[in-house]
Design a protein around this motif. Structure first.
Motif, PDB file in Angstrom:
ATOM      1  N   SER A  27       0.958  -1.116   0.086  1.00 38.80           N
ATOM      2  CA  SER A  27      -0.034  -0.007  -0.096  1.00 38.80           C
ATOM      3  C   SER A  27       0.931   1.195  -0.046  1.00 38.80           C
ATOM      4  N   MET A  28       0.337   2.273  -0.142  1.00 39.48           N
ATOM      5  CA  MET A  28       1.036   3.714  -0.214  1.00 39.48           C
ATOM      6  C   MET A  28       1.630   3.862   1.435  1.00 39.48           C
ATOM      7  N   SER A  29       0.943   3.408   2.305  1.00 38.02           N
ATOM      8  CA  SER A  29       1.579   3.776   3.444  1.00 38.02           C
ATOM      9  C   SER A  29       2.662   3.033   3.502  1.00 38.02           C
ATOM     10  N   ASP A  30       2.483   1.338   3.426  1.00 39.45           N
ATOM     11  CA  ASP A  30       3.747   0.656   3.424  1.00 39.45           C
ATOM     12  C   ASP A  30       4.896   1.005   2.530  1.00 39.45           C
ATOM     13  N   CYS A  31       4.761   1.513   1.442  1.00 42.08           N
ATOM     14  CA  CYS A  31       5.853   2.095   0.530  1.00 42.08           C
ATOM     15  C   CYS A  31       6.472   3.149   1.541  1.00 42.08           C
ATOM     16  N   LEU A  32       5.755   4.013   1.946  1.00 41.30           N
ATOM     17  CA  LEU A  32       6.456   5.371   2.722  1.00 41.30           C
ATOM     18  C   LEU A  32       7.035   4.792   3.744  1.00 41.30           C
ATOM     19  N   ILE A  33       6.572   3.874   4.645  1.00 40.23           N
ATOM     20  CA  ILE A  33       7.346   3.430   5.849  1.00 40.23           C
ATOM     21  C   ILE A  33       8.476   2.532   5.507  1.00 40.23           C
ATOM     22  N   LYS A  34       8.666   1.836   4.390  1.00 35.82           N
ATOM     23  CA  LYS A  34       9.788   1.084   3.914  1.00 35.82           C
ATOM     24  C   LYS A  34      10.694   1.892   3.206  1.00 35.82           C
ATOM     25  N   THR A  35      10.244   2.888   2.818  1.00 37.74           N
ATOM     26  CA  THR A  35      11.260   4.011   2.040  1.00 37.74           C
ATOM     27  C   THR A  35      11.993   4.813   3.204  1.00 37.74           C
ATOM     28  N   ILE A  36      11.350   5.159   4.260  1.00 38.46           N
ATOM     29  CA  ILE A  36      11.970   5.854   5.290  1.00 38.46           C
ATOM     30  C   ILE A  36      13.030   4.959   6.048  1.00 38.46           C
ATOM     31  N   ARG A  37      12.744   3.688   6.277  1.00 36.74           N
ATOM     32  CA  ARG A  37      13.567   2.826   6.827  1.00 36.74           C
ATOM     33  C   ARG A  37      14.814   2.461   6.337  1.00 36.74           C
ATOM     34  N   SER A  38      14.407   2.181   4.684  1.00 33.20           N
ATOM     35  CA  SER A  38      15.731   1.906   4.125  1.00 33.20           C
ATOM     36  C   SER A  38      16.577   3.150   3.359  1.00 33.20           C
ATOM     37  N   GLU A  39      15.774   4.436   3.150  1.00 32.74           N
ATOM     38  CA  GLU A  39      16.608   5.482   2.845  1.00 32.74           C
ATOM     39  C   GLU A  39      16.574   6.709   3.583  1.00 32.74           C
ATOM     40  N   GLY A  40      16.026   6.646   4.673  1.00 30.13           N
ATOM     41  CA  GLY A  40      15.938   7.722   5.581  1.00 30.13           C
ATOM     42  C   GLY A  40      14.716   8.585   5.179  1.00 30.13           C
ATOM     43  N   TYR A  41      14.499   9.795   6.007  1.00 28.38           N
ATOM     44  CA  TYR A  41      13.400  10.379   5.758  1.00 28.38           C
ATOM     45  C   TYR A  41      13.507  11.351   4.609  1.00 28.38           C
ATOM     46  N   PHE A  42      14.608  11.639   4.049  1.00 32.72           N
ATOM     47  CA  PHE A  42      14.770  12.447   2.799  1.00 32.72           C
ATOM     48  C   PHE A  42      14.636  11.527   1.442  1.00 32.72           C
ATOM     49  N   GLY A  43      14.495  10.177   1.690  1.00 34.63           N
ATOM     50  CA  GLY A  43      14.548   9.298   0.769  1.00 34.63           C
ATOM     51  C   GLY A  43      13.068   9.544   0.195  1.00 34.63           C
ATOM     52  N   MET A  44      12.076   9.968   1.086  1.00 37.46           N
ATOM     53  CA  MET A  44      10.820  10.107   0.255  1.00 37.46           C
ATOM     54  C   MET A  44      10.720  11.362  -0.499  1.00 37.46           C
ATOM     55  N   TYR A  45      11.892  12.116  -0.626  1.00 36.85           N
ATOM     56  CA  TYR A  45      12.055  13.250  -1.588  1.00 36.85           C
ATOM     57  C   TYR A  45      13.086  13.155  -2.686  1.00 36.85           C
ATOM     58  N   ARG A  46      13.371  11.852  -2.813  1.00 37.96           N
ATOM     59  CA  ARG A  46      14.024  11.265  -3.955  1.00 37.96           C
ATOM     60  C   ARG A  46      13.741  11.607  -5.294  1.00 37.96           C
ATOM     61  N   GLY A  47      14.460  12.530  -6.062  1.00 37.10           N
ATOM     62  CA  GLY A  47      13.887  13.117  -7.198  1.00 37.10           C
ATOM     63  C   GLY A  47      13.385  14.436  -7.349  1.00 37.10           C
ATOM     64  N   ALA A  48      13.223  15.032  -6.061  1.00 37.30           N
ATOM     65  CA  ALA A  48      12.438  16.323  -5.959  1.00 37.30           C
ATOM     66  C   ALA A  48      13.017  17.321  -6.660  1.00 37.30           C
ATOM     67  N   ALA A  49      14.386  17.489  -6.686  1.00 39.65           N
ATOM     68  CA  ALA A  49      14.994  18.539  -7.133  1.00 39.65           C
ATOM     69  C   ALA A  49      14.539  18.536  -8.869  1.00 39.65           C
ATOM     70  N   VAL A  50      14.504  17.245  -9.352  1.00 40.10           N
ATOM     71  CA  VAL A  50      14.091  17.224 -10.864  1.00 40.10           C
ATOM     72  C   VAL A  50      12.744  17.671 -11.041  1.00 40.10           C
ATOM     73  N   ASN A  51      11.853  17.057  -9.898  1.00 40.85           N
ATOM     74  CA  ASN A  51      10.321  17.327 -10.017  1.00 40.85           C
ATOM     75  C   ASN A  51       9.877  18.833  -9.885  1.00 40.85           C
ATOM     76  N   LEU A  52      10.692  19.586  -8.994  1.00 40.01           N
ATOM     77  CA  LEU A  52      10.626  20.792  -8.715  1.00 40.01           C
ATOM     78  C   LEU A  52      11.084  21.643 -10.022  1.00 40.01           C
ATOM     79  N   THR A  53      12.274  20.964 -10.687  1.00 40.24           N
ATOM     80  CA  THR A  53      12.482  21.721 -11.777  1.00 40.24           C
ATOM     81  C   THR A  53      11.488  21.562 -12.973  1.00 40.24           C
ATOM     82  N   LEU A  54      10.837  20.233 -13.034  1.00 39.19           N
ATOM     83  CA  LEU A  54       9.803  19.896 -14.068  1.00 39.19           C
ATOM     84  C   LEU A  54       8.341  20.880 -13.543  1.00 39.19           C
ATOM     85  N   VAL A  55       8.070  20.680 -12.297  1.00 36.83           N
ATOM     86  CA  VAL A  55       6.612  21.323 -12.076  1.00 36.83           C
ATOM     87  C   VAL A  55       6.563  22.759 -12.324  1.00 36.83           C
TER      88      VAL A  55
END
Length: 315
Positions: A48-76
């Motif tokens: 699920s979405m919550s499971d994905c976010l929890i596992k992302t934080i555990r494996s990549e840290g809090y800022f793992g949820m913002y992976r690709g954010a720089a490109v996304n901000l540049t895109l948006v």
């Protein structure tokens, strides 16, 4: 309205500000949506979405949820700027006779807005998807490596952990694509992007305009901010769900760059069933609803017009 002129620079600035604020708020949900949609049968890591976010934080840290954010901000920034400003421009041009826009003209304005946006933002969209999915692929490789080590524990030789593969950066991805495929490589999936974003704009903009119109206190006055927010949320959700099959197919295309092979719609239908085309639909709606709600509020506040000393025109 026929004697009034819109300021495209001001509209572009408003759209850019709206996109930056909106995407910052909803990016983690967008990341979860991308990773959920990219899962295939037999390779499911998230339930699920919550499971994905929890596992992302555990494996990549809090800022793992913002992976690709720089490109996304540049895109948006250009995406929202072009899409919102172009819709205003086309609506203005189509209403020069002084009459209220018909539904057909509203849809034509949305079509023009979506087309203009896609041409500019397709390369950054592809890079964003690749970066967002890099964490899922890295975690999948880690699981496979751990399973291989467990199966080999009975051997006499001690297992040696393989060095972690560095995750690609936006610059590295761009350089590799340009070297291997040229400029055309950055436009991989242009057709699928057009099939997603043009129908989205055709559905979204007329629906938003009519919902927002219901909240006007009087003719000529702008709707309260909460009406624009709710209208953006409802219209964004409806348009997002309507085009989700195209969005899901688009997210599979970058797999070709990683050597996974192109996944055609017929193959998706055969291997995963009709429900595969709705995979991540609720996540996409959760992303788009607040994104466009926030963006429309910021956009219609007319920040750029205030800074530039220009009159704000309500479309």
């Amino acid at each position: 309205m026929a004697d009034k002129q819109i300021s495209l620079p001001a509209k572009l600035i408003n759209g850019g500000i709206a996109g930056l604020i909106g995407v910052t708020c909803v990016f983690p949900i967008d990341l979860a949506k991308t990773r959920l949609q990219n899962q295939q049968n037999g390779q499911r890591m998230y339930t699920s979405m919550s499971d994905c976010l929890i596992k992302t934080i555990r494996s990549e840290g809090y800022f793992g949820m913002y992976r690709g954010a720089a490109v996304n901000l540049t895109l948006v920034t250009p995406e929202k700027a072009i899409k919102l400003a172009a819709n205003d421009f086309f609506r203005h041009q189509l209403s020069k006779d002084g009459q209220q826009l018909t539904l057909l003209k509203e849809m034509l304005a949305g079509c023009g807005a979506g087309t203009c946006q896609v041409i500019v933002t397709t390369p950054m969209e592809m890079l964003k998807i690749q970066l967002q999915d890099a964490g899922r692929l890295a975690a999948q490789r880690k699981i496979l490596s751990a399973q291989a080590q467990l199966s080999g524990q009975g051997s006499a030789q001690p297992s040696v952990e393989a060095p972690a593969t560095p995750r690609p950066t936006a610059t590295q991805l761009t350089r590799d694509l340009l070297r291997s495929r040229g400029i055309a490589g950055l436009y991989k999936g242009l057709g699928a992007t057009l099939l997603r974003d043009v129908p989205f704009s055709i559905v979204y903009f007329p629906l938003f305009a009519n919902l927002n119109e219901l909240g006007r206190p009087a003719p000529g006055e702008k709707s309260p901010f909460y009406v624009s927010f709710l209208a953006g949320c409802v219209a964004g959700s409806a348009a997002a769900v309507a085009v989700n099959p195209c969005d899901g197919h688009l997210l599979r295309i970058p797999g070709l760059w990683a050597g996974e092979g192109r996944v055609a719609p017929a193959k998706i239908l055969r291997n995963e069933g009709p429900s595969a085309f709705l995979k991540g639909a609720y996540c996409r709606a959760l992303v788009i609803a607040p994104l466009f709600g926030i963006a429309q509020v910021v956009y219609f506040l007319g920040i750029a017009e205030t800074l530039l000393g220009l009159p704000r025109i309500q479309p």
